[in-house]
Write a protein that holds these residues in place. Structure first.
Motif, PDB file in Angstrom:
ATOM      1  N   ALA A  84      -4.382   0.767 -17.935  1.00  0.00           N
ATOM      2  CA  ALA A  84      -4.899   0.183 -16.697  1.00  0.00           C
ATOM      3  C   ALA A  84      -4.244  -1.166 -16.418  1.00  0.00           C
ATOM      4  CB  ALA A  84      -6.420   0.043 -16.770  1.00  0.00           C
ATOM      5  N   VAL A  85      -4.068  -1.967 -17.451  1.00  0.00           N
ATOM      6  CA  VAL A  85      -3.422  -3.272 -17.287  1.00  0.00           C
ATOM      7  C   VAL A  85      -1.958  -3.077 -16.882  1.00  0.00           C
ATOM      8  CG1 VAL A  85      -2.636  -5.329 -18.514  1.00  0.00           C
ATOM      9  CG2 VAL A  85      -4.976  -4.525 -18.815  1.00  0.00           C
ATOM     10  N   ALA A  86      -1.274  -2.153 -17.515  1.00  0.00           N
ATOM     11  CA  ALA A  86       0.133  -1.893 -17.183  1.00  0.00           C
ATOM     12  C   ALA A  86       0.261  -1.408 -15.739  1.00  0.00           C
ATOM     13  CB  ALA A  86       0.728  -0.870 -18.141  1.00  0.00           C
ATOM     14  N   PHE A  87      -0.627  -0.516 -15.311  1.00  0.00           N
ATOM     15  CA  PHE A  87      -0.605  -0.010 -13.943  1.00  0.00           C
ATOM     16  C   PHE A  87      -0.892  -1.133 -12.950  1.00  0.00           C
ATOM     17  CE2 PHE A  87      -2.614   1.918 -10.212  1.00  0.00           C
ATOM     18  CZ  PHE A  87      -1.593   2.762  -9.820  1.00  0.00           C
ATOM     19  N   ALA A  88      -1.841  -1.987 -13.245  1.00  0.00           N
ATOM     20  CA  ALA A  88      -2.177  -3.106 -12.359  1.00  0.00           C
ATOM     21  C   ALA A  88      -0.997  -4.062 -12.227  1.00  0.00           C
ATOM     22  CB  ALA A  88      -3.408  -3.842 -12.882  1.00  0.00           C
ATOM     23  N   MET A  89      -0.296  -4.309 -13.318  1.00  0.00           N
ATOM     24  CA  MET A  89       0.873  -5.194 -13.271  1.00  0.00           C
ATOM     25  C   MET A  89       1.970  -4.591 -12.402  1.00  0.00           C
ATOM     26  SD  MET A  89       1.029  -6.560 -17.205  1.00  0.00           S
ATOM     27  CE  MET A  89       2.684  -7.173 -17.011  1.00  0.00           C
ATOM     28  N   MET A  90       2.217  -3.305 -12.537  1.00  0.00           N
ATOM     29  CA  MET A  90       3.263  -2.646 -11.768  1.00  0.00           C
ATOM     30  C   MET A  90       2.939  -2.645 -10.279  1.00  0.00           C
ATOM     31  SD  MET A  90       5.659  -1.904 -13.805  1.00  0.00           S
ATOM     32  CE  MET A  90       6.676  -0.716 -12.994  1.00  0.00           C
ATOM     33  N   THR A  91       1.704  -2.355  -9.916  1.00  0.00           N
ATOM     34  CA  THR A  91       1.350  -2.309  -8.505  1.00  0.00           C
ATOM     35  C   THR A  91       1.299  -3.697  -7.898  1.00  0.00           C
ATOM     36  OG1 THR A  91      -1.007  -2.203  -9.056  1.00  0.00           O
ATOM     37  CG2 THR A  91       0.125  -0.115  -8.633  1.00  0.00           C
ATOM     38  N   SER A  92       0.964  -4.718  -8.676  1.00  0.00           N
ATOM     39  CA  SER A  92       0.970  -6.078  -8.122  1.00  0.00           C
ATOM     40  C   SER A  92       2.391  -6.548  -7.868  1.00  0.00           C
ATOM     41  CB  SER A  92       0.240  -7.049  -9.051  1.00  0.00           C
ATOM     42  OG  SER A  92       0.968  -7.245 -10.242  1.00  0.00           O
ATOM     43  N   LEU A  93       3.345  -6.094  -8.638  1.00  0.00           N
ATOM     44  CA  LEU A  93       4.743  -6.446  -8.421  1.00  0.00           C
ATOM     45  C   LEU A  93       5.300  -5.786  -7.167  1.00  0.00           C
ATOM     46  CD1 LEU A  93       6.118  -6.122 -12.051  1.00  0.00           C
ATOM     47  CD2 LEU A  93       5.744  -8.240 -10.773  1.00  0.00           C
ATOM     48  N   SER A  94       4.705  -4.673  -6.755  1.00  0.00           N
ATOM     49  CA  SER A  94       5.244  -3.919  -5.633  1.00  0.00           C
ATOM     50  C   SER A  94       4.900  -4.513  -4.281  1.00  0.00           C
ATOM     51  CB  SER A  94       4.746  -2.466  -5.698  1.00  0.00           C
ATOM     52  OG  SER A  94       3.356  -2.435  -5.468  1.00  0.00           O
ATOM     53  N   ALA A  95       4.105  -5.544  -4.221  1.00  0.00           N
ATOM     54  CA  ALA A  95       3.706  -6.128  -2.950  1.00  0.00           C
ATOM     55  C   ALA A  95       4.699  -7.191  -2.470  1.00  0.00           C
ATOM     56  CB  ALA A  95       2.312  -6.717  -3.078  1.00  0.00           C
ATOM     57  N   CYS A  96       5.891  -7.223  -3.016  1.00  0.00           N
ATOM     58  CA  CYS A  96       6.857  -8.277  -2.708  1.00  0.00           C
ATOM     59  C   CYS A  96       7.844  -7.841  -1.633  1.00  0.00           C
ATOM     60  CB  CYS A  96       7.606  -8.678  -3.973  1.00  0.00           C
ATOM     61  SG  CYS A  96       6.537  -9.296  -5.261  1.00  0.00           S
ATOM     62  N   ILE A  97       7.366  -7.605  -0.436  1.00  0.00           N
ATOM     63  CA  ILE A  97       8.222  -7.252   0.688  1.00  0.00           C
ATOM     64  C   ILE A  97       8.385  -8.485   1.566  1.00  0.00           C
ATOM     65  CG2 ILE A  97       8.384  -5.829   2.779  1.00  0.00           C
ATOM     66  CD1 ILE A  97       8.866  -4.265   0.250  1.00  0.00           C
ATOM     67  N   THR A  98       9.614  -8.752   1.997  1.00  0.00           N
ATOM     68  CA  THR A  98       9.875  -9.903   2.852  1.00  0.00           C
ATOM     69  C   THR A  98       9.216  -9.709   4.206  1.00  0.00           C
ATOM     70  OG1 THR A  98      11.989 -10.256   1.764  1.00  0.00           O
ATOM     71  CG2 THR A  98      11.688 -11.294   3.915  1.00  0.00           C
ATOM     72  N   LEU A  99       8.497 -10.730   4.648  1.00  0.00           N
ATOM     73  CA  LEU A  99       7.856 -10.719   5.957  1.00  0.00           C
ATOM     74  C   LEU A  99       8.690 -11.546   6.926  1.00  0.00           C
ATOM     75  CD1 LEU A  99       4.175 -11.249   4.787  1.00  0.00           C
ATOM     76  CD2 LEU A  99       5.287  -9.106   5.420  1.00  0.00           C
ATOM     77  N   PRO A 100       8.627 -11.218   8.231  1.00  0.00           N
ATOM     78  CA  PRO A 100       9.412 -11.995   9.195  1.00  0.00           C
ATOM     79  C   PRO A 100       8.800 -13.372   9.422  1.00  0.00           C
ATOM     80  CG  PRO A 100       8.096 -10.345  10.326  1.00  0.00           C
ATOM     81  CD  PRO A 100       7.913 -10.116   8.850  1.00  0.00           C
ATOM     82  N   ASN A 101       9.663 -14.363   9.622  1.00  0.00           N
ATOM     83  CA  ASN A 101       9.211 -15.688  10.032  1.00  0.00           C
ATOM     84  C   ASN A 101       8.960 -15.659  11.535  1.00  0.00           C
ATOM     85  OD1 ASN A 101       9.622 -16.643   7.425  1.00  0.00           O
ATOM     86  ND2 ASN A 101      11.721 -17.266   7.862  1.00  0.00           N
ATOM     87  N   THR A 102       8.172 -16.592  12.031  1.00  0.00           N
ATOM     88  CA  THR A 102       7.858 -16.588  13.465  1.00  0.00           C
ATOM     89  C   THR A 102       9.088 -16.802  14.331  1.00  0.00           C
ATOM     90  OG1 THR A 102       7.267 -18.924  13.320  1.00  0.00           O
ATOM     91  CG2 THR A 102       5.470 -17.340  13.168  1.00  0.00           C
ATOM     92  N   GLN A 103      10.051 -17.585  13.868  1.00  0.00           N
ATOM     93  CA  GLN A 103      11.252 -17.847  14.669  1.00  0.00           C
ATOM     94  C   GLN A 103      12.227 -16.678  14.692  1.00  0.00           C
ATOM     95  OE1 GLN A 103      10.243 -19.478  11.935  1.00  0.00           O
ATOM     96  NE2 GLN A 103      11.920 -20.416  10.827  1.00  0.00           N
ATOM     97  N   THR A 104      12.033 -15.656  13.879  1.00  0.00           N
ATOM     98  CA  THR A 104      12.984 -14.533  13.851  1.00  0.00           C
ATOM     99  C   THR A 104      12.754 -13.538  14.982  1.00  0.00           C
ATOM    100  OG1 THR A 104      11.636 -13.215  12.329  1.00  0.00           O
ATOM    101  CG2 THR A 104      13.272 -14.676  11.361  1.00  0.00           C
ATOM    102  N   GLU A 105      11.719 -13.729  15.770  1.00  0.00           N
ATOM    103  CA  GLU A 105      11.472 -12.824  16.901  1.00  0.00           C
ATOM    104  C   GLU A 105      12.629 -12.856  17.895  1.00  0.00           C
ATOM    105  OE1 GLU A 105       7.697 -13.939  18.487  1.00  0.00           O
ATOM    106  OE2 GLU A 105       6.645 -13.467  16.628  1.00  0.00           O
TER     107      GLU A 105
END
Length: 115
Positions: A13-34
């Motif tokens: 469970a700890v290993a799975f939680a660590m892996m899924t928490s690492l997967s949330a690292c997607i770059t989001l757009p900045n407001t000026q990039t519109e």
């Protein structure tokens, strides 16, 4: 001696939680990039534009690509390009053919200022 299931499950469970928490690292757009346009290599005449630099946008890793959809990996890579172009003062990203990897999405692009 075999370990009891009660002692193995918490570690899994700890290993799975660590892996899924690492997967949330997607770059989001900045407001000026519109204001940053994204073009593919088959679009547009770049002769009227000023080259600002070369960009590489990449999302995904060997340890998290199973937990992130291809759509999200692609959007994250595009967001990264737009953010970097905006930081350079560019208003256009000119994409080339995506590089194919099994565990990530990577784009090579040039950043331009266009009228």
């Amino acid at each position: 001696m075999m370990k009891s299931p009660q002692s193995v499950y918490p570690k899994l469970a700890v290993a799975f939680a660590m892996m899924t928490s690492l997967s949330a690292c997607i770059t989001l757009p900045n407001t000026q990039t519109e204001e940053v346009s994204v073009l593919w290599s088959e679009q547009g005449n770049m002769d009227v534009c000023e080259l600002k630099g070369t960009l590489i946008g990449s999302q995904g890793h060997w340890y998290d690509y199973l937990f992130i959809s291809n759509k999200d990996l692609t959007q994250g890579a595009i967001n990264q390009l737009r953010n970097e172009a905006s930081d350079m003062g560019a208003n256009t990203v000119f994409l080339y053919k995506p590089k194919t990897f099994a565990t990530s999405v990577t784009f090579l692009a040039n950043a331009y200022v266009c009228p």
